[in-house]
Design an enzyme around this catalytic site. Structure first.
Site, mmCIF file in Angstrom:
data_model
loop_
_atom_site.group_PDB
_atom_site.id
_atom_site.type_symbol
_atom_site.label_atom_id
_atom_site.label_comp_id
_atom_site.label_asym_id
_atom_site.label_seq_id
_atom_site.Cartn_x
_atom_site.Cartn_y
_atom_site.Cartn_z
ATOM 1 N N LYS A 1 0.869 -1.192 0.000
ATOM 2 C CA LYS A 1 0.000 0.000 0.000
ATOM 3 C C LYS A 1 0.900 1.235 0.000
ATOM 4 O O LYS A 1 1.446 1.618 1.029
ATOM 5 C CB LYS A 1 -0.917 0.035 1.230
ATOM 6 C CG LYS A 1 -1.971 1.125 1.095
ATOM 7 C CD LYS A 1 -2.408 1.739 2.387
ATOM 8 C CE LYS A 1 -1.487 2.744 2.973
ATOM 9 N NZ LYS A 1 -1.217 3.967 2.175
ATOM 10 N N GLU B 1 10.058 1.415 10.650
ATOM 11 C CA GLU B 1 11.052 2.462 10.440
ATOM 12 C C GLU B 1 10.322 3.767 10.706
ATOM 13 O O GLU B 1 9.547 4.240 9.873
ATOM 14 C CB GLU B 1 11.579 2.331 9.007
ATOM 15 C CG GLU B 1 12.977 2.861 8.856
ATOM 16 C CD GLU B 1 12.959 4.301 8.440
ATOM 17 O OE1 GLU B 1 12.936 5.148 9.359
ATOM 18 O OE2 GLU B 1 12.939 4.567 7.248
ATOM 19 N N LEU B 2 10.540 4.319 11.911
ATOM 20 C CA LEU B 2 9.653 5.381 12.410
ATOM 21 C C LEU B 2 10.364 6.731 12.475
ATOM 22 O O LEU B 2 11.352 6.958 11.794
ATOM 23 C CB LEU B 2 9.081 4.943 13.770
ATOM 24 C CG LEU B 2 8.418 3.552 13.763
ATOM 25 C CD1 LEU B 2 7.928 3.155 15.139
ATOM 26 C CD2 LEU B 2 7.263 3.495 12.751
ATOM 27 N N CYS C 1 13.250 11.177 7.550
ATOM 28 C CA CYS C 1 13.319 10.924 8.993
ATOM 29 C C CYS C 1 14.764 10.932 9.468
ATOM 30 O O CYS C 1 15.014 11.034 10.667
ATOM 31 C CB CYS C 1 12.585 9.650 9.378
ATOM 32 S SG CYS C 1 13.045 8.273 8.386
ATOM 33 N N GLU D 1 9.771 16.422 15.161
ATOM 34 C CA GLU D 1 10.383 16.144 13.861
ATOM 35 C C GLU D 1 9.888 17.224 12.890
ATOM 36 O O GLU D 1 8.686 17.330 12.629
ATOM 37 C CB GLU D 1 9.957 14.746 13.408
ATOM 38 C CG GLU D 1 10.769 14.239 12.248
ATOM 39 C CD GLU D 1 10.488 12.779 11.934
ATOM 40 O OE1 GLU D 1 9.381 12.273 12.235
ATOM 41 O OE2 GLU D 1 11.385 12.129 11.362
#
Ligand code: SIN
Length: 490
Positions: free
Chosen positions: A182, A258-259, A292, A389
């Site tokens: 997705k 993977e944040l 990120c 962030e």
């Protein structure tokens, strides 16, 4: 170079399920727009929960044959896909520039980066190995084999539309897993082009099923609860990742997350300041700051803070914001209005908290979601912008007194994806490698991302690693077979 109209004509806009391009079950489509012009690029089929179920059905049906396909054959599909993506680099670059906004030169860089995952894992596919040993008491033989995990669900972000897809798809193909992808609803076109290429490279029907959708939760939620799914890999925010981990608990899925990050960029008093400035520009401005791994907090030793800030501000001032197709563009728009508006509110908040604007500090007038490259100096240690962030071209600079304080400030975050440090002192570099709470560290390097290296974070920055020899392990399970030694009589 292909024209925009020709490219948009060439990219498929349907769902890809069981080797066929098709409409969504309910006939729905959604708009994909250009963030530089706010104009429509394409209308893409909008998967419904029914389509999601069909995609997982196809992946589950294909799993058995796929895992029995010879590793060399899987490797060759990946290698052909690498060649095709490379040959069609202009198309992939333009697709990313149009739907995501990054300048063409930068998009070409992502094509090389993203394609490399295909080549790297084509080389890993035939090297999956187990072991055979004799048990210490001599009675049993121990056979350890690696097995593909099984059907996977991939949820990929908009910031690197090609590389974040290949970083998951390539190791899954190499390991013998089937999948449902997705892609982000903001940037589905690159993923659809990649799907076309993988099909052309010989990927069998059902191995990769692609379901762009605007109803992410409604479509992926039931898949995560389905016992046939065995693995979930997500790249995106910590907030969403946390929810997905909770949802994955029902079926005890293997997860890779993977944040978010809050990368500190440390400049010590012994650093080569020119090199630190160049590294800082890369660490901050790669992908317009929409990464990120982007440097989020600049921590500079008080004795070199002025020199560093002045030189860095001059380099930031040279960026030219424009639509990514303009050859003069060195920074494109932010991906959407929400991303730009969040930056506006973070910078305004930093100024309220006492920061001084050395450069930029505001959005550009539309059309397009442009934000000026910005440098904030004298940022107080407790300013809110240092905890968030930023995901944009904004560099807050703050100072430290000594190494101990630098490490304490760097670690004072729930995140731990990457740190950057500039120093010429080898002992210090080794101390940083031990004391910083991070999954990755760049020493005198403003970019660490590399398909041959394990990408990933600690703390709330995630679980698992992508790329490197570690990357394929995320798609393998270990099976142990104990074999009695038939020659023993005791
Ligand atoms: C990311 O920002 O999610 C990934 C960036 C990279 O691979 O360098």
């Amino acid at each position: 170079m292909i024209s925009e109209a020709e490219l948009l004509e060439r990219i498929p806009t349907g769902l890809h399920i069981d080797g066929r391009w098709r409409e969504a079950a309910n006939g729905g489509r959604f708009d994909v727009t250009d963030p530089a012009t706010e104009l429509l690029l394409a209308r893409v089929a909008d998967a419904s929960p029914e389509d999601g179920a069909a995609a997982l059905d196809a992946a589950a049906r294909a799993q058995r044959d796929w895992e029995r396909t010879a590793p060399r054959e899987r490797a060759e599909i990946l290698r052909r896909a690498f060649d095709l993506v490379t040959a069609r680099a202009d198309e992939f670059a333009l697709a990313m520039t149009l739907e995501m906004g990054k300048p063409l030169a930068e998009a070409r860089g992502e094509v090389a980066y993203g394609a490399e995952f295909l080549r790297w894992f084509s080389e890993e596919a035939p090297r999956v190995a187990g072991r055979y040993a004799t048990a210490p008491d001599g009675r049993n033989r121990l056979l350890v084999v690696k097995r593909p995990v099984g059907p996977c669900l991939f949820i990929t972000p908009w910031n690197f539309p090609l590389a974040m897809a290949t970083r998951k798809i390539a190791p899954a193909i190499a390991a013998g897993c089937t999948m449902v992808l997705k892609p982000a609803a903001l940037t589905p076109l690159t993923a659809l082009l990649l799907t076309q290429v993988l099909e052309e490279a010989g990927l069998p029907a059902g191995v990769l099923n692609v379901i762009p959708t605007t109803r992410a939760g409604a479509v992926t939620g039931p898949l995560i609860k389905d016992s046939r799914l065995r693995k979930l890999s997500f790249t995106g925010s910590t907030e969403v990742g946390r929810r997905l981990i909770a949802d994955s608990a029902d079926q005890v899925l293997k997860v890779s997350m993977e944040l978010g990050g809050n990368a500190p960029f440390l400049v010590f008093e012994d650093a080569d300041i020119d090199a630190a400035v160049e590294g800082a520009v890369l660490a901050k401005m790669r992908n317009g700051g929409e990464a990120c791994v982007a440097a989020n907090r600049f921590l500079v030793h008080e004795s070199v803070a002025e020199e560093f800030s002045e030189a860095f501000t001059a380099r930031m001032a040279a960026f030219h914001p424009a639509r990514g197709t303009d050859p003069a563009s060195t920074i494109g728009p932010m991906v959407d209005a929400a991303t730009r508006d969040k930056i506006v509110s973070l910078v305004d908040g930093a100024v309220e908290d006492g920061a001084r604007i050395a450069l930029g500090g505001s959005a550009l007038p539309g059309p397009g979601y442009f934000y000026r490259p910005t440098v904030l100096v004298d940022v107080p240690a407790d300013a809110r912008i240092l905890d968030e962030e930023i995901f944009g071209p904004v560099a807050p600079i703050t100072t430290f007194r000594d190494e101990e304080q630098a490490i304490r400030l760097a670690n004072a975050t729930p995140f731990g994806l990457v740190c950057f440090a500039y120093t010429r002192d080898l002992d210090r570099a080794l101390r940083l490698a031990e004391d910083l709470e991070t999954g990755m560290l760049g020493i005198n390097a403003g970019v660490v991302s590399n398909p041959a290296a394990p990408f990933g974070g600690v703390k709330q920055s995630g679980l698992g690693r992508e790329g490197g020899i570690e990357g394929i392990e995320e798609y393998l399970e270990t099976r142990y077979v104990g074999i009695a030694d038939p020659t023993r009589k005791d």
